[in-house]
Design an enzyme around this catalytic site. Structure first.
Site, short mmCIF file in Angstrom:
data_model
loop_
_atom_site.label_atom_id
_atom_site.label_comp_id
_atom_site.label_asym_id
_atom_site.label_seq_id
_atom_site.Cartn_x
_atom_site.Cartn_y
_atom_site.Cartn_z
N LYS A 123 -28.05 37.69 -64.93
CA LYS A 123 -26.77 37.92 -65.62
C LYS A 123 -25.62 37.22 -64.90
CE LYS A 123 -27.16 42.47 -65.24
NZ LYS A 123 -28.44 42.56 -64.51
N ARG A 128 -23.79 50.60 -69.10
CA ARG A 128 -25.11 50.82 -68.49
C ARG A 128 -25.71 52.16 -68.88
NH1 ARG A 128 -24.73 47.21 -63.80
NH2 ARG A 128 -26.67 47.29 -62.65
N ARG A 158 -32.93 36.56 -53.09
CA ARG A 158 -31.55 36.20 -53.46
C ARG A 158 -30.64 36.14 -52.22
NH1 ARG A 158 -28.29 39.54 -57.89
NH2 ARG A 158 -28.87 41.29 -56.56
N ARG A 212 -27.63 40.99 -50.24
CA ARG A 212 -26.92 42.20 -50.64
C ARG A 212 -27.60 43.44 -50.07
NH1 ARG A 212 -25.65 41.79 -57.05
NH2 ARG A 212 -26.54 43.88 -56.95
N ARG A 258 -33.76 50.45 -58.62
CA ARG A 258 -32.79 49.93 -59.59
C ARG A 258 -33.48 49.59 -60.91
NH1 ARG A 258 -30.74 45.19 -56.17
NH2 ARG A 258 -29.66 44.50 -58.04
P1 AP5 Z 1 -28.56 37.11 -60.62
O1 AP5 Z 1 -27.87 36.20 -61.57
O2 AP5 Z 1 -27.89 37.47 -59.34
O3 AP5 Z 1 -29.08 38.43 -61.40
P2 AP5 Z 1 -28.28 39.64 -62.02
O4 AP5 Z 1 -28.91 39.95 -63.35
O5 AP5 Z 1 -26.80 39.39 -62.01
O6 AP5 Z 1 -28.71 40.77 -60.99
P3 AP5 Z 1 -27.88 41.88 -60.24
O7 AP5 Z 1 -28.79 42.37 -59.15
O8 AP5 Z 1 -26.52 41.42 -59.84
O9 AP5 Z 1 -27.78 42.94 -61.37
P4 AP5 Z 1 -27.60 44.43 -61.23
O10 AP5 Z 1 -27.37 44.78 -62.64
O11 AP5 Z 1 -28.69 45.18 -60.55
O12 AP5 Z 1 -26.41 44.58 -60.18
P5 AP5 Z 1 -24.86 44.84 -60.35
O13 AP5 Z 1 -24.17 43.99 -59.37
O14 AP5 Z 1 -24.44 44.79 -61.78
O15 AP5 Z 1 -29.99 36.45 -60.30
C1 AP5 Z 1 -30.90 37.09 -59.44
C2 AP5 Z 1 -31.67 36.04 -58.60
O16 AP5 Z 1 -32.51 35.28 -59.47
C3 AP5 Z 1 -30.75 35.02 -57.89
O17 AP5 Z 1 -31.30 34.72 -56.64
C4 AP5 Z 1 -30.75 33.79 -58.84
O18 AP5 Z 1 -30.59 32.58 -58.13
C5 AP5 Z 1 -32.16 33.90 -59.46
N1 AP5 Z 1 -32.20 33.46 -60.85
C6 AP5 Z 1 -31.29 33.73 -61.83
N2 AP5 Z 1 -31.69 33.21 -63.00
C7 AP5 Z 1 -32.90 32.62 -62.75
C8 AP5 Z 1 -33.85 31.93 -63.60
N3 AP5 Z 1 -33.63 31.77 -64.92
N4 AP5 Z 1 -34.98 31.48 -63.02
C9 AP5 Z 1 -35.24 31.66 -61.68
N5 AP5 Z 1 -34.37 32.30 -60.84
C10 AP5 Z 1 -33.23 32.79 -61.39
O19 AP5 Z 1 -24.77 46.38 -59.92
C11 AP5 Z 1 -24.98 46.79 -58.58
C12 AP5 Z 1 -24.79 48.30 -58.48
O20 AP5 Z 1 -23.44 48.65 -58.84
C13 AP5 Z 1 -25.67 49.15 -59.41
O21 AP5 Z 1 -26.96 49.39 -58.86
C14 AP5 Z 1 -24.83 50.43 -59.50
O22 AP5 Z 1 -24.95 51.24 -58.35
C15 AP5 Z 1 -23.40 49.89 -59.55
N6 AP5 Z 1 -22.93 49.62 -60.92
C16 AP5 Z 1 -22.59 48.40 -61.45
N7 AP5 Z 1 -22.21 48.53 -62.71
C17 AP5 Z 1 -22.33 49.85 -63.02
C18 AP5 Z 1 -22.11 50.60 -64.21
N8 AP5 Z 1 -21.70 50.02 -65.35
N9 AP5 Z 1 -22.35 51.93 -64.18
C19 AP5 Z 1 -22.75 52.54 -63.03
N10 AP5 Z 1 -22.99 51.89 -61.88
C20 AP5 Z 1 -22.78 50.55 -61.88
#
Ligand code: AP5
Length: 211
Positions: free
Chosen positions: A17, A90, A124, A157, A168
């Site tokens: 994402k 979410r 990552r 991270r 997660r």
């Molecule tokens: P990346 O693009 O970083 O993936 P992502 O989908 O953004 O993953 P996140 O871990 O950031 O998502 P998340 O939803 O768990 O975390 P968030 O920060 O929102 O890509 C991942 C890896 O793969 C990278 O190394 C990249 O290079 C590689 N890659 C990407 N695309 C690729 C491809 N096509 N092919 C190969 N490799 C690829 O949330 C973190 C925490 O915050 C949550 O756990 C929660 O505690 C809190 N939080 C956030 N939002 C909320 C909410 N709305 N409600 C409640 N708690 C929340």
């Protein structure tokens, strides 16, 4: 047909994402609103919200809905050119609150199976300065400790430990995946295979949003 300007991006952790979001907002001239990035910034600045959220995030659990909705509401309302929501909503409760804030033009889910999620997230690395996302396996930086673009330090991270990643993913399945039906019923959902390369995922989403 006008391009979609009010968009939510769903998908399990590691689906890609954040990687694709940065390119989409540049292409469509809309604002990137990542609740994960906003929360990590609150944690880094030691704010009240950051202190309240830190341990929950480190366990891979969800921060309470009211805190998240209060945090994001004003940012959505201020995004006059349009927005790409990344990591929000979410839960069904967050989606219902969002309906009181703004309509959506499209909801895109990037799908990725559990074992791919673990393989990606354990490898990552993120630049502390500019936020650029790397992967030691799939998108390696020239120097594994430095950002190719700005020279900033690359870090892992706190929530990218294998047991937390697995939690997660389970939290995603239980709390977030019901949103797929929620948005399917509203005729807004489009699904993209996250196992494809980043250029292919980006191209597919551009096609969908361009209409
Ligand atoms: P990346 O693009 O970083 O993936 P992502 O989908 O953004 O993953 P996140 O871990 O950031 O998502 P998340 O939803 O768990 O975390 P968030 O920060 O929102 O890509 C991942 C890896 O793969 C990278 O190394 C990249 O290079 C590689 N890659 C990407 N695309 C690729 C491809 N096509 N092919 C190969 N490799 C690829 O949330 C973190 C925490 O915050 C949550 O756990 C929660 O505690 C809190 N939080 C956030 N939002 C909320 C909410 N709305 N409600 C409640 N708690 C929340």
């Amino acid at each position: 047909m006008a391009a979609a300007k009010r968009v939510a991006l769903l998908g399990p952790p590691g689906a890609g994402k954040g990687t694709v979001a940065k390119r989409i907002v540049e292409r469509f001239g809309i604002v990137h609103l990542s609740t994960g990035d906003i929360l990590r910034d609150e944690v880094a600045r030691g704010t009240e919200l950051g202190r309240a959220a830190k341990s929950t995030m480190d366990r891979g659990e969800l921060v309470p809905d009211e805190l998240i909705v209060d945090m994001i509401r004003g940012r959505i309302e201020a995004a006059e050119s349009g927005f790409l929501l990344d990591g929000f909503p979410r839960t069904i409760a967050q989606a219902e609150s969002l309906e009181t804030i703004s309509d959506l033009d499209a909801v895109i889910s990037i799908d990725l199976p559990r074992e791919d999620v673990v393989a990606r997230l354990t490898a990552r690395r993120v630049c502390v300065e500019c936020g650029r996302i790397y992967n030691l396996t799939f998108r390696p930086p020239e120097d594994p400790s430095r950002c190719d673009v700005c020279g900033g330090t690359l870090i892992q991270r706190d929530d990218d430990k294998e047991d937390v990643i697995r939690n997660r993913y389970d939290v995603y399945q239980t709390s977030t995946s019901p949103l797929l039906e929620f948005y399917e019923l509203r005729g807004l959902l489009r699904r993209v295979d996250g196992r494809s390369g980043t250029d292919e995922v980006f191209g597919r989403i551009v096609e969908i949003l361009a209409g």
